[in-house]
Design a protein around this motif. Structure first.
Motif, PDB file in Angstrom:
ATOM      1  N   ARG A  33       0.824  -1.220   0.000  1.00 20.02           N
ATOM      2  CA  ARG A  33       0.000   0.000   0.000  1.00 20.02           C
ATOM      3  C   ARG A  33       0.857   1.268   0.000  1.00 20.02           C
ATOM      4  NH1 ARG A  33      -1.837   4.053  -0.167  1.00 20.02           N
ATOM      5  NH2 ARG A  33      -3.734   4.983   0.658  1.00 20.02           N
ATOM      6  N   VAL A  34       1.981   1.269   0.729  1.00 22.61           N
ATOM      7  CA  VAL A  34       2.771   2.496   0.849  1.00 22.61           C
ATOM      8  C   VAL A  34       3.989   2.536  -0.077  1.00 22.61           C
ATOM      9  CG1 VAL A  34       2.031   2.827   3.239  1.00 22.61           C
ATOM     10  CG2 VAL A  34       4.225   1.693   2.777  1.00 22.61           C
ATOM     11  N   PHE A  35       4.399   1.389  -0.635  1.00 15.54           N
ATOM     12  CA  PHE A  35       5.597   1.347  -1.473  1.00 15.54           C
ATOM     13  C   PHE A  35       5.436   2.275  -2.676  1.00 15.54           C
ATOM     14  CE2 PHE A  35       8.284  -0.574  -4.828  1.00 15.54           C
ATOM     15  CZ  PHE A  35       9.509  -0.437  -4.194  1.00 15.54           C
ATOM     16  N   GLY A  36       6.382   3.164  -2.844  1.00 16.55           N
ATOM     17  CA  GLY A  36       6.354   4.076  -3.983  1.00 16.55           C
ATOM     18  C   GLY A  36       5.489   5.313  -3.786  1.00 16.55           C
ATOM     19  N   ASP A  37       4.826   5.415  -2.628  1.00 16.69           N
ATOM     20  CA  ASP A  37       3.972   6.576  -2.337  1.00 16.69           C
ATOM     21  C   ASP A  37       4.597   7.332  -1.167  1.00 16.69           C
ATOM     22  OD1 ASP A  37       2.056   8.380  -1.431  1.00 16.69           O
ATOM     23  OD2 ASP A  37       0.371   7.025  -1.849  1.00 16.69           O
ATOM     24  N   GLU A  38       5.396   8.329  -1.499  1.00 15.99           N
ATOM     25  CA  GLU A  38       6.163   9.052  -0.468  1.00 15.99           C
ATOM     26  C   GLU A  38       5.257   9.658   0.602  1.00 15.99           C
ATOM     27  OE1 GLU A  38       9.544   9.972   1.454  1.00 15.99           O
ATOM     28  OE2 GLU A  38       9.457   8.828  -0.419  1.00 15.99           O
ATOM     29  N   GLY A  39       4.114  10.192   0.177  1.00 17.57           N
ATOM     30  CA  GLY A  39       3.192  10.793   1.141  1.00 17.57           C
ATOM     31  C   GLY A  39       2.638   9.761   2.113  1.00 17.57           C
ATOM     32  N   ALA A  40       2.244   8.604   1.598  1.00 17.00           N
ATOM     33  CA  ALA A  40       1.707   7.539   2.452  1.00 17.00           C
ATOM     34  C   ALA A  40       2.778   7.021   3.400  1.00 17.00           C
ATOM     35  CB  ALA A  40       1.156   6.399   1.592  1.00 17.00           C
ATOM     36  N   LEU A  41       3.984   6.917   2.889  1.00 17.14           N
ATOM     37  CA  LEU A  41       5.098   6.439   3.727  1.00 17.14           C
ATOM     38  C   LEU A  41       5.366   7.409   4.871  1.00 17.14           C
ATOM     39  CD1 LEU A  41       6.932   4.045   3.819  1.00 17.14           C
ATOM     40  CD2 LEU A  41       8.489   5.204   2.268  1.00 17.14           C
ATOM     41  N   ARG A  42       5.330   8.689   4.581  1.00 20.25           N
ATOM     42  CA  ARG A  42       5.544   9.698   5.631  1.00 20.25           C
ATOM     43  C   ARG A  42       4.423   9.646   6.676  1.00 20.25           C
ATOM     44  NH1 ARG A  42       9.921  12.258   4.560  1.00 20.25           N
ATOM     45  NH2 ARG A  42      10.513  13.020   2.525  1.00 20.25           N
ATOM     46  N   GLU A  43       3.201   9.430   6.224  1.00 23.30           N
ATOM     47  CA  GLU A  43       2.089   9.316   7.173  1.00 23.30           C
ATOM     48  C   GLU A  43       2.268   8.092   8.069  1.00 23.30           C
ATOM     49  OE1 GLU A  43      -2.015  10.181   5.913  1.00 23.30           O
ATOM     50  OE2 GLU A  43      -1.118  10.628   3.956  1.00 23.30           O
ATOM     51  N   LEU A  44       2.685   6.974   7.471  1.00 20.99           N
ATOM     52  CA  LEU A  44       2.920   5.763   8.253  1.00 20.99           C
ATOM     53  C   LEU A  44       4.025   6.008   9.276  1.00 20.99           C
ATOM     54  CD1 LEU A  44       2.393   2.776   8.825  1.00 20.99           C
ATOM     55  CD2 LEU A  44       4.047   2.236   7.002  1.00 20.99           C
ATOM     56  N   GLU A  45       5.102   6.650   8.854  1.00 20.76           N
ATOM     57  CA  GLU A  45       6.187   6.969   9.782  1.00 20.76           C
ATOM     58  C   GLU A  45       5.690   7.893  10.896  1.00 20.76           C
ATOM     59  OE1 GLU A  45       9.161   8.515   7.134  1.00 20.76           O
ATOM     60  OE2 GLU A  45       9.932   6.516   6.650  1.00 20.76           O
ATOM     61  N   GLY A  46       4.788   8.804  10.562  1.00 26.19           N
ATOM     62  CA  GLY A  46       4.221   9.694  11.571  1.00 26.19           C
ATOM     63  C   GLY A  46       3.437   8.944  12.631  1.00 26.19           C
ATOM     64  N   ILE A  47       2.837   7.824  12.245  1.00 26.98           N
ATOM     65  CA  ILE A  47       2.120   6.980  13.195  1.00 26.98           C
ATOM     66  C   ILE A  47       3.106   6.147  14.015  1.00 26.98           C
ATOM     67  CG2 ILE A  47       0.544   5.001  13.413  1.00 26.98           C
ATOM     68  CD1 ILE A  47      -0.868   6.077  10.834  1.00 26.98           C
TER      69      ILE A  47
END
Length: 198
Positions: free
Chosen positions: A70-84
């Motif tokens: 779901r997050v691979f290749g989506d920098e915004g989604a990855l940053r949100e996941l890291e924020g969690i």
């Protein structure tokens, strides 16, 4: 005495941390904490499912493979996941440090210098390995070239990690050489602790 070990992907960080653990350090892995949070922490699981959808859930908590897709290749989604995840990982590491009675506490944190969270360790260590060797180790783990490049792209270059770290460990030989370097660092840490370090 608290120590953070970092380094590029597939550089031997986990092996080095394990060696320090064999010498008497209490050790923890940020990645291991993430796995625990995603598998069994109700608050983390709820936040991840709320943000990324119920489709990332598995039999036991969050399915890391589905989440990765779901997050691979989506920098915004990855940053949100890291924020969690990152604040929770930091709190858990700090909790374990507070509870530790070991002479040396070592945390393996791959994104130590990249994350917005600033930890307060007595010593930071960067484990560096020649890129060809890292690519080989990554391939042995089933990590293809595209994924390797994506992981590399999210991390500071090895030279920058080395510049920011207090100690650089070159993992350019076999396990015996790495064990010697772990022993040398262990002796140094104990000496610093005995002379007034934390």
């Amino acid at each position: 005495m608290t120590v953070a070990v970092t380094g590029p992907f597939a550089s031997g960080k986990s092996t080095f941390v394990r060696m320090l653990g064999e010498l008497g350090a209490e050790t923890v892995s940020a990645d291991g904490i993430v796995h625990q949070l995603l598998a069994s922490d109700p608050e983390t699981i709820a936040r991840v499912a709320e943000r990324f959808g119920e489709g990332v859930l598995g039999e036991r908590g969050v399915d890391r493979r589905r989440l990765g897709e779901r997050v691979f290749g989506d920098e915004g989604a990855l940053r949100e996941l890291e924020g969690i995840l990152h604040p929770r990982v930091r709190r858990e590491i700090e909790r374990r440090i507070s509870a530790s009675r070991a002479p040396v506490f070592v945390a393996e944190i791959p994104l130590l210098f990249e994350g917005g969270d600033r930890y307060d360790f007595d010593c930071t260590v960067a484990v560096l390995t020649p890129e060809e060797r890292r690519r080989g180790w990554a391939s042995e783990r089933g990590v293809g070239e595209e994924r390797f490049r994506a992981i590399e792209g999210r991390q500071l270059p090895a030279e920058e990690k080395a510049r920011l770290a207090d100690v650089v460990v070159e993992n350019d030989g076999g396990l015996d050489r790495l064990r010697e370097r772990a022993g040398a660092l262990w002796e140094r840490l104990l000496a610093e602790r005995g002379s007034g370090g934390s």
